[in-house]
Write a protein that holds these residues in place. Structure first.
Motif, PDB file in Angstrom:
ATOM      1  N   PRO A  58     -15.991  -2.540  -5.238  1.00 27.34           N
ATOM      2  CA  PRO A  58     -15.459  -3.462  -6.253  1.00 27.34           C
ATOM      3  C   PRO A  58     -14.166  -4.176  -5.850  1.00 27.34           C
ATOM      4  O   PRO A  58     -13.735  -5.084  -6.563  1.00 27.34           O
ATOM      5  N   LEU A  59     -13.532  -3.784  -4.736  1.00 18.67           N
ATOM      6  CA  LEU A  59     -12.242  -4.404  -4.376  1.00 18.67           C
ATOM      7  C   LEU A  59     -12.411  -5.874  -3.999  1.00 18.67           C
ATOM      8  O   LEU A  59     -13.351  -6.237  -3.280  1.00 18.67           O
ATOM      9  N   ARG A  60     -11.488  -6.696  -4.495  1.00 17.39           N
ATOM     10  CA  ARG A  60     -11.429  -8.117  -4.128  1.00 17.39           C
ATOM     11  C   ARG A  60      -9.995  -8.423  -3.718  1.00 17.39           C
ATOM     12  O   ARG A  60      -9.050  -7.755  -4.159  1.00 17.39           O
ATOM     13  N   ALA A  61      -9.815  -9.442  -2.883  1.00 27.09           N
ATOM     14  CA  ALA A  61      -8.460  -9.818  -2.447  1.00 27.09           C
ATOM     15  C   ALA A  61      -8.290 -11.324  -2.509  1.00 27.09           C
ATOM     16  O   ALA A  61      -9.157 -12.075  -2.051  1.00 27.09           O
ATOM     17  N   LEU A  62      -7.171 -11.734  -3.082  1.00 33.70           N
ATOM     18  CA  LEU A  62      -6.751 -13.137  -3.031  1.00 33.70           C
ATOM     19  C   LEU A  62      -5.553 -13.191  -2.086  1.00 33.70           C
ATOM     20  O   LEU A  62      -4.530 -12.540  -2.334  1.00 33.70           O
ATOM     21  N   LEU A  94      -4.544  -7.828  -4.979  1.00 28.77           N
ATOM     22  CA  LEU A  94      -5.763  -7.018  -4.971  1.00 28.77           C
ATOM     23  C   LEU A  94      -6.284  -6.864  -6.396  1.00 28.77           C
ATOM     24  O   LEU A  94      -5.515  -6.631  -7.338  1.00 28.77           O
ATOM     25  N   ALA A  95      -7.579  -7.002  -6.513  1.00 28.28           N
ATOM     26  CA  ALA A  95      -8.225  -6.963  -7.823  1.00 28.28           C
ATOM     27  C   ALA A  95      -9.516  -6.145  -7.705  1.00 28.28           C
ATOM     28  O   ALA A  95      -9.952  -5.833  -6.593  1.00 28.28           O
ATOM     29  N   TYR A  96     -10.071  -5.803  -8.853  1.00 26.44           N
ATOM     30  CA  TYR A  96     -11.427  -5.228  -8.819  1.00 26.44           C
ATOM     31  C   TYR A  96     -12.331  -6.096  -9.678  1.00 26.44           C
ATOM     32  O   TYR A  96     -11.888  -6.745 -10.633  1.00 26.44           O
ATOM     33  N   GLY A 139      -6.178   1.952  -0.585  1.00 25.17           N
ATOM     34  CA  GLY A 139      -5.518   2.801   0.415  1.00 25.17           C
ATOM     35  C   GLY A 139      -5.976   2.432   1.823  1.00 25.17           C
ATOM     36  O   GLY A 139      -5.164   2.320   2.751  1.00 25.17           O
ATOM     37  N   VAL A 140      -7.266   2.198   1.964  1.00 28.68           N
ATOM     38  CA  VAL A 140      -7.805   1.802   3.267  1.00 28.68           C
ATOM     39  C   VAL A 140      -7.287   0.411   3.646  1.00 28.68           C
ATOM     40  O   VAL A 140      -6.969   0.142   4.813  1.00 28.68           O
ATOM     41  N   PHE A 141      -7.167  -0.463   2.665  1.00 24.45           N
ATOM     42  CA  PHE A 141      -6.627  -1.810   2.911  1.00 24.45           C
ATOM     43  C   PHE A 141      -5.201  -1.707   3.484  1.00 24.45           C
ATOM     44  O   PHE A 141      -4.853  -2.405   4.442  1.00 24.45           O
ATOM     45  N   SER A 175      -6.676  -7.966 -11.648  1.00 26.64           N
ATOM     46  CA  SER A 175      -5.667  -7.602 -10.646  1.00 26.64           C
ATOM     47  C   SER A 175      -5.157  -6.178 -10.874  1.00 26.64           C
ATOM     48  O   SER A 175      -5.093  -5.707 -12.014  1.00 26.64           O
ATOM     49  N   HIS A 176      -4.826  -5.481  -9.783  1.00 28.52           N
ATOM     50  CA  HIS A 176      -4.219  -4.149  -9.936  1.00 28.52           C
ATOM     51  C   HIS A 176      -3.053  -3.897  -8.991  1.00 28.52           C
ATOM     52  O   HIS A 176      -2.262  -2.986  -9.227  1.00 28.52           O
ATOM     53  N   LEU A 177      -2.909  -4.647  -7.898  1.00 30.17           N
ATOM     54  CA  LEU A 177      -1.794  -4.404  -6.980  1.00 30.17           C
ATOM     55  C   LEU A 177      -1.486  -5.682  -6.210  1.00 30.17           C
ATOM     56  O   LEU A 177      -2.409  -6.386  -5.780  1.00 30.17           O
ATOM     57  N   VAL A 178      -0.177  -5.940  -6.043  1.00 28.49           N
ATOM     58  CA  VAL A 178       0.256  -7.052  -5.177  1.00 28.49           C
ATOM     59  C   VAL A 178       0.766  -6.423  -3.885  1.00 28.49           C
ATOM     60  O   VAL A 178       1.538  -5.452  -3.928  1.00 28.49           O
ATOM     61  N   VAL A 179       0.321  -6.931  -2.743  1.00 25.80           N
ATOM     62  CA  VAL A 179       0.739  -6.366  -1.448  1.00 25.80           C
ATOM     63  C   VAL A 179       1.370  -7.459  -0.594  1.00 25.80           C
ATOM     64  O   VAL A 179       0.672  -8.385  -0.137  1.00 25.80           O
TER      65      VAL A 179
END
Ligand SMILES: Cc1cc2nc3c(=O)[nH]c(=O)nc-3n(C[C@H](O)[C@H](O)[C@H](O)COP(=O)(O)O)c2cc1C
Length: 205
Positions: A58-62, A94-96, A139-141, A175-179
């Motif tokens: 389910p992970l997505r990234a912008l 990062l989003a799901y 975490g893997v990202f 969204s759930h985390l900004v990296v």
């Protein structure tokens, strides 16, 4: 099974262990050195091998790289997080995907149609599964960022509803985390904080 038949897996060497784990740090400032699209693509190409429940992914990234994009993003960050993101050459939001079940036939061919149909009417289950599996994928990202020779600065201090409205309106991404991603800048690390020792965190049976 004989020793001959046993499939031996490689062990990560000291350099790899330091890069990914023991000497890897969370960056708080970034150098004015570009991060290229091919590096961001490499991060995703590594990260996508993460395990996830029923291979649901389910992970997505912008990836936000432009000044304009970063300005749209920082409005929704906690005050203390804004300068870090403005100094980072690239930022991953990062989003799901709460509608990850739509892709089940392609990511789990043997049972994909059944899983898609089963999840279709279970919005809360999908939300929980997506949040959990995407956290593992995240975490893997972060390890993938390090493997690409870059530093990561994960941040949960932001207005998620605001970011979703800004970038993901009318989509199923949450969204759930900004990296922050880049090369470490001046004075990039806070003092290393202690880790919980094995005696306090691990049980044996
Ligand atoms: C889920 C999560 C949320 C975080 N949120 C923030 C944040 O909002 N702002 C910030 O400056 N750092 C944030 N951090 C960074 C942590 O404080 C940092 O990774 C931790 O202290 C370990 O630092 P080290 O990797 O340098 O040892 C966050 C990290 C994670 C994994």
């Amino acid at each position: 099974m004989t020793d001959r038949e046993l499939q031996a897996l490689d062990v990560l060497d000291d350099v790899g262990q330091k890069l990914l784990f023991t000497e890897a740090r969370t960056a708080n400032t970034f150098a004015a050195k570009a991060v290229y699209d091919h590096e961001l693509a490499m991060i995703w190409e590594l990260a996508r091998w993460s395990p996830s429940a029923a291979n649901s992914q389910p992970l997505r990234a912008l990836f936000v790289r432009t000044r304009e994009g970063k300005e749209r993003l920082v409005r929704h960050l906690d005050e203390g997080n804004r300068a870090k993101t403005l100094s980072a050459p690239a930022v991953a939001v990062l989003a799901y995907d709460v509608d990850f079940h739509e892709q089940m036939p392609s990511v789990f061919p043997a049972r994909g149609d059944v899983l898609r149909a089963a999840f279709a009417h279970q919005a809360e289950t999908r939300q929980n599964l997506a949040a959990y599996s995407s956290a593992l994928q995240t975490g893997v990202f972060l390890l993938a960022v390090r493997a690409a020779g870059l530093a990561a600065g994960p941040m949960a201090g932001f207005d998620k509803a605001g970011v979703d409205e800004e970038f993901f309106a009318d989509t199923s991404w949450r969204s759930h985390l900004v990296v922050n991603i880049g090369h470490p800048g001046t004075d990039p690390w806070f003092p290393r904080l202690p880790r919980v020792p094995i005696e306090d965190a691990v049980a044996w049976a």
